[in-house]
Scaffold this motif. Structure first.
Motif, PDB file in Angstrom:
ATOM      1  N   GLY A  39       0.827  -1.200   0.000  1.00 24.40           N
ATOM      2  CA  GLY A  39       0.000   0.000   0.000  1.00 24.40           C
ATOM      3  C   GLY A  39       0.861   1.250   0.000  1.00 24.40           C
ATOM      4  N   LYS A  40       0.224   2.390   0.243  1.00 26.16           N
ATOM      5  CA  LYS A  40       0.912   3.672   0.172  1.00 26.16           C
ATOM      6  C   LYS A  40       1.068   4.332   1.537  1.00 26.16           C
ATOM      7  N   GLY A  41       0.659   3.646   2.599  1.00 24.90           N
ATOM      8  CA  GLY A  41       0.758   4.221   3.933  1.00 24.90           C
ATOM      9  C   GLY A  41       2.189   4.330   4.418  1.00 24.90           C
ATOM     10  N   ARG A  42       2.393   5.082   5.489  1.00 23.27           N
ATOM     11  CA  ARG A  42       3.724   5.302   6.038  1.00 23.27           C
ATOM     12  C   ARG A  42       4.359   4.004   6.492  1.00 23.27           C
ATOM     13  N   GLU A  43       3.593   3.134   7.142  1.00 19.65           N
ATOM     14  CA  GLU A  43       4.153   1.877   7.639  1.00 19.65           C
ATOM     15  C   GLU A  43       4.547   0.956   6.493  1.00 19.65           C
ATOM     16  N   SER A  44       3.751   0.928   5.443  1.00 24.01           N
ATOM     17  CA  SER A  44       4.082   0.102   4.281  1.00 24.01           C
ATOM     18  C   SER A  44       5.369   0.585   3.617  1.00 24.01           C
ATOM     19  N   LYS A  45       5.522   1.892   3.496  1.00 26.16           N
ATOM     20  CA  LYS A  45       6.740   2.451   2.919  1.00 26.16           C
ATOM     21  C   LYS A  45       7.955   2.131   3.782  1.00 26.16           C
ATOM     22  N   ARG A  46       7.778   2.201   5.092  1.00 24.30           N
ATOM     23  CA  ARG A  46       8.894   1.901   6.007  1.00 24.30           C
ATOM     24  C   ARG A  46       9.331   0.452   5.851  1.00 24.30           C
ATOM     25  N   ARG A  47       8.371  -0.442   5.748  1.00 21.94           N
ATOM     26  CA  ARG A  47       8.707  -1.865   5.616  1.00 21.94           C
ATOM     27  C   ARG A  47       9.372  -2.155   4.273  1.00 21.94           C
ATOM     28  N   ARG A  48       8.931  -1.491   3.216  1.00 17.52           N
ATOM     29  CA  ARG A  48       9.583  -1.684   1.918  1.00 17.52           C
ATOM     30  C   ARG A  48      11.026  -1.202   1.971  1.00 17.52           C
ATOM     31  N   ALA A  49      11.257  -0.110   2.674  1.00 19.52           N
ATOM     32  CA  ALA A  49      12.624   0.405   2.803  1.00 19.52           C
ATOM     33  C   ALA A  49      13.512  -0.545   3.591  1.00 19.52           C
ATOM     34  N   LEU A  50      12.920  -1.249   4.553  1.00 17.83           N
ATOM     35  CA  LEU A  50      13.684  -2.177   5.394  1.00 17.83           C
ATOM     36  C   LEU A  50      13.957  -3.504   4.715  1.00 17.83           C
ATOM     37  N   THR A  51      13.238  -3.791   3.623  1.00 14.56           N
ATOM     38  CA  THR A  51      13.305  -5.142   3.040  1.00 14.56           C
ATOM     39  C   THR A  51      13.772  -5.142   1.590  1.00 14.56           C
ATOM     40  N   GLY A  52      14.571  -4.161   1.204  1.00 15.59           N
ATOM     41  CA  GLY A  52      15.177  -4.190  -0.114  1.00 15.59           C
ATOM     42  C   GLY A  52      16.116  -5.374  -0.240  1.00 15.59           C
ATOM     43  N   PRO A  53      16.478  -5.773  -1.445  1.00 15.54           N
ATOM     44  CA  PRO A  53      17.335  -6.955  -1.643  1.00 15.54           C
ATOM     45  C   PRO A  53      18.604  -6.918  -0.796  1.00 15.54           C
ATOM     46  N   LEU A  54      18.833  -7.984  -0.059  1.00 16.18           N
ATOM     47  CA  LEU A  54      19.981  -8.203   0.827  1.00 16.18           C
ATOM     48  C   LEU A  54      19.974  -7.340   2.084  1.00 16.18           C
ATOM     49  N   SER A  55      18.869  -6.657   2.368  1.00 19.08           N
ATOM     50  CA  SER A  55      18.784  -5.927   3.631  1.00 19.08           C
ATOM     51  C   SER A  55      18.774  -6.915   4.798  1.00 19.08           C
ATOM     52  N   LEU A  56      19.369  -6.508   5.897  1.00 21.14           N
ATOM     53  CA  LEU A  56      19.375  -7.315   7.120  1.00 21.14           C
ATOM     54  C   LEU A  56      18.410  -6.684   8.118  1.00 21.14           C
TER      55      LEU A  56
END
Length: 242
Positions: A39-56
């Motif tokens: 989705g486009k909410g703040r929490e969804s954006k935060r999770r996408r930022a945390l889970t980019g390829p090879l993110s820990l």
């Protein structure tokens, strides 16, 4: 049951407007598929930022034996999570490695030694630079083979030996089946095998040689572990190496 797990983000698949599926390698449970809201909410954006390829990242996850997909409750980045998106080239490399690992680790059970290698290697990739970053993909896949039980046999490796891809070992004369490396390519394989992943920047290799090395390694994995034919991001990495 809620579990606190450490993860390496691999591949995100969009299911619909409200749900994504994220494949990860977790230290305690091996490869997992996690359900995450999109989705486009703040929490969804935060999770996408945390889970980019090879993110820990660390996550609180609801894991149930009767379900193939676990649900994420909370997540925070790990201290050594690499900032892959700072460099377009590094981000492309991370996408390639994450997609490749997603295929390779699909049927691999949790293993402490393998996990230690993966988490350490990903953290190193996030901080290394220059030639080490350029050589990382080749060195990583060669050393990863050791933890998957398909490591090349270096026992007979000598100057002028050839590497028999089909048998996975160095030989003194060309095998009849013809699936082997030239002496030049064999020396390059030996160099990467002898030098630690964390010193791969010491190896001098041209861009086109890296591209060829990746093609050879993929062929080796195809023969000895699983097919990597469907790794779509390989074409992007090839463009970088051109």
């Amino acid at each position: 049951m809620l579990s606190n797990i450490e993860c390496i983000a691999l591949r995100t698949v969009r299911v619909n407007d409200s749900r994504n599926l994220l494949s990860v390698w977790s230290r305690c449970h091996g490869r997992l598929t996690l359900a995450m809201p999109s989705g486009k909410g703040r929490e969804s954006k935060r999770r996408r930022a945390l889970t980019g390829p090879l993110s820990l990242f660390e996550a609180v996850v609801d894991i149930r034996p009767d379900r193939e997909v676990a649900t994420v409750r909370e997540m925070i980045p790990m201290a050594k999570s690499p900032a892959m998106l700072l460099s377009p080239m590094r981000a492309a490399g991370a996408t390639f490695l994450a997609e490749t690992l997603d295929v390779i680790l699909r049927r691999t059970e949790a293993d402490d030694i393998l996990s230690d290698f993966l988490f350490s290697a990903v953290a190193y990739y996030g901080e290394c630079g220059g030639r080490a970053a350029a050589n990382f993909h080749v060195s990583f896949l060669i050393h990863l083979a050791e933890f998957l039980g398909i490591a090349p046999d270096y026992g007979e490796a000598r100057h002028g030996c050839l590497f028999d891809i089909k048998e996975g070992r160095f030989v003194r004369s060309a095998p009849l089946h013809g699936d082997y490396l030239s002496s030049v390519d064999s020396r390059a394989l030996l160099a990467f095998g002898e030098i630690s992943l964390y010193h791969c920047g010491r190896i001098f290799i041209e861009r086109f040689e890296r591209r060829r090395a990746i093609d050879i390694i993929f062929h080796y994995y195809d023969l000895h572990l699983c097919s990597l034919e469907g790794v779509k991001s390989l074409s992007i990495l090839r463009q970088i190496f051109d």
